[in-house]
Design an enzyme around this catalytic site. Sequence first.
Site, PDB file in Angstrom:
ATOM      1  CG  ASP A   8      -0.356   0.260   2.531  1.00 28.62           C
ATOM      2  OD1 ASP A   8       0.881   0.373   2.608  1.00 28.62           O
ATOM      3  OD2 ASP A   8      -1.105   0.370   3.525  1.00 28.62           O
ATOM      4  CG  HIS A   9      -0.712   4.834   1.470  1.00 28.81           C
ATOM      5  ND1 HIS A   9      -1.762   3.938   1.564  1.00 28.81           N
ATOM      6  CD2 HIS A   9      -0.708   5.527   2.624  1.00 28.81           C
ATOM      7  CE1 HIS A   9      -2.382   4.109   2.718  1.00 28.81           C
ATOM      8  NE2 HIS A   9      -1.751   5.065   3.387  1.00 28.81           N
ATOM      9  CB  CYS A  65       0.846  -2.254   4.957  1.00 30.60           C
ATOM     10  SG  CYS A  65       0.818  -3.099   6.551  1.00 30.60           S
ATOM     11  CB  THR A  67       2.623  -1.730  11.094  1.00 28.78           C
ATOM     12  OG1 THR A  67       1.384  -2.268  10.596  1.00 28.78           O
ATOM     13  CG2 THR A  67       2.391  -0.337  11.650  1.00 28.78           C
ATOM     14  N   GLY A  70      -1.480  -4.878   9.213  1.00 29.01           N
ATOM     15  CA  GLY A  70      -2.774  -4.928   8.508  1.00 29.01           C
ATOM     16  C   GLY A  70      -2.714  -5.855   7.304  1.00 29.01           C
ATOM     17  CG  HIS A  98      10.173 -24.548  12.035  1.00 28.12           C
ATOM     18  ND1 HIS A  98      10.213 -24.452  13.410  1.00 28.12           N
ATOM     19  CD2 HIS A  98      11.296 -25.234  11.689  1.00 28.12           C
ATOM     20  CE1 HIS A  98      11.303 -25.055  13.873  1.00 28.12           C
ATOM     21  NE2 HIS A  98      11.986 -25.520  12.843  1.00 28.12           N
ATOM     22  CG  ASN A  99       6.140 -20.865  10.190  1.00 27.16           C
ATOM     23  OD1 ASN A  99       7.078 -20.187  10.606  1.00 27.16           O
ATOM     24  ND2 ASN A  99       5.315 -21.494  11.008  1.00 27.16           N
ATOM     25  NE  ARG A 109       3.544   5.241   6.522  1.00 27.03           N
ATOM     26  CZ  ARG A 109       2.239   5.431   6.353  1.00 27.03           C
ATOM     27  NH1 ARG A 109       1.381   4.967   7.244  1.00 27.03           N
ATOM     28  NH2 ARG A 109       1.796   6.092   5.308  1.00 27.03           N
ATOM     29  NE  ARG A 132       9.214 -30.732  14.963  1.00 25.44           N
ATOM     30  CZ  ARG A 132      10.480 -30.584  14.561  1.00 25.44           C
ATOM     31  NH1 ARG A 132      11.013 -31.447  13.719  1.00 25.44           N
ATOM     32  NH2 ARG A 132      11.195 -29.569  14.994  1.00 25.44           N
ATOM     33  CG  HIS A 133       8.294 -28.149  10.659  1.00 23.08           C
ATOM     34  ND1 HIS A 133       7.982 -27.555  11.863  1.00 23.08           N
ATOM     35  CD2 HIS A 133       9.565 -28.607  10.775  1.00 23.08           C
ATOM     36  CE1 HIS A 133       9.036 -27.632  12.662  1.00 23.08           C
ATOM     37  NE2 HIS A 133      10.010 -28.262  12.034  1.00 23.08           N
TER      38      HIS A 133
HETATM   39  C1  RB5 Z   1      -1.831   3.119   6.314  1.00 26.99           C
HETATM   40  O1  RB5 Z   1      -1.842   4.399   6.843  1.00 26.99           O
HETATM   41  C2  RB5 Z   1      -1.489   2.103   7.393  1.00 26.99           C
HETATM   42  O2  RB5 Z   1      -2.530   1.988   8.292  1.00 26.99           O
HETATM   43  C3  RB5 Z   1      -1.164   0.757   6.756  1.00 26.99           C
HETATM   44  O3  RB5 Z   1      -0.095   0.926   5.881  1.00 26.99           O
HETATM   45  C4  RB5 Z   1      -0.760  -0.352   7.683  1.00 26.99           C
HETATM   46  O4  RB5 Z   1       0.277   0.040   8.534  1.00 26.99           O
HETATM   47  C5  RB5 Z   1      -1.848  -1.040   8.399  1.00 26.99           C
HETATM   48  O5  RB5 Z   1      -1.630  -1.976   9.187  1.00 26.99           O
END
Ligand code: RB5
Length: 145
Positions: A8-9, A65, A67, A70, A98-99, A109, A132-133
């Site tokens: 995303d942005h 994204c 963080t 999301g 494992h995954n 960010r 097992r995985h």
């Molecule tokens: C966008 O502002 C922000 O919420 C998104 O990039 C992300 O961090 C959501 O979890």
Amino acid sequence: MKVAIASDHGGFILKEYLLNHYKKQNVILEDLGTYSEESCDYPLIADTLCRYVLNKQCDLGILICGTGIGISIAANRHKGIRAALLYDNEVAHLAREHNNANVVVFGGRTQKKEDVVRYLDTFLDASFEGGRHQRRIDELDKVGE
Ligand code: RB5
């Protein structure tokens, strides 16, 4: 290995950095967007990339994204997607061993670009251990029904 990437942005700048970095290493990442810093919705971005992975149009997806949270939540709502937020080197190789993650996730960010490259290289150098995985991965598709 065919790898697709989308953000995303909030992940746009890191996505552009990774596209450029891996191009110099002769690794081509297929860019599924977004294509500017204009605000967009991460669930839709995750959906586009996850369908690409599930339709076997690529072997691995990278999602970013702000963080990484999301877009991880959105990706993991797709049955068959195992999206892992890579936040240190140990996690990076375990996510493969494992995954057998088929999507790796980063926070544009919240993470340094040099760290992200290190985690991604570690993930790509690792191999799934199976055994097992594999049993546990098979169970993933049965829980929550
Ligand atoms: C966008 O502002 C922000 O919420 C998104 O990039 C992300 O961090 C959501 O979890």
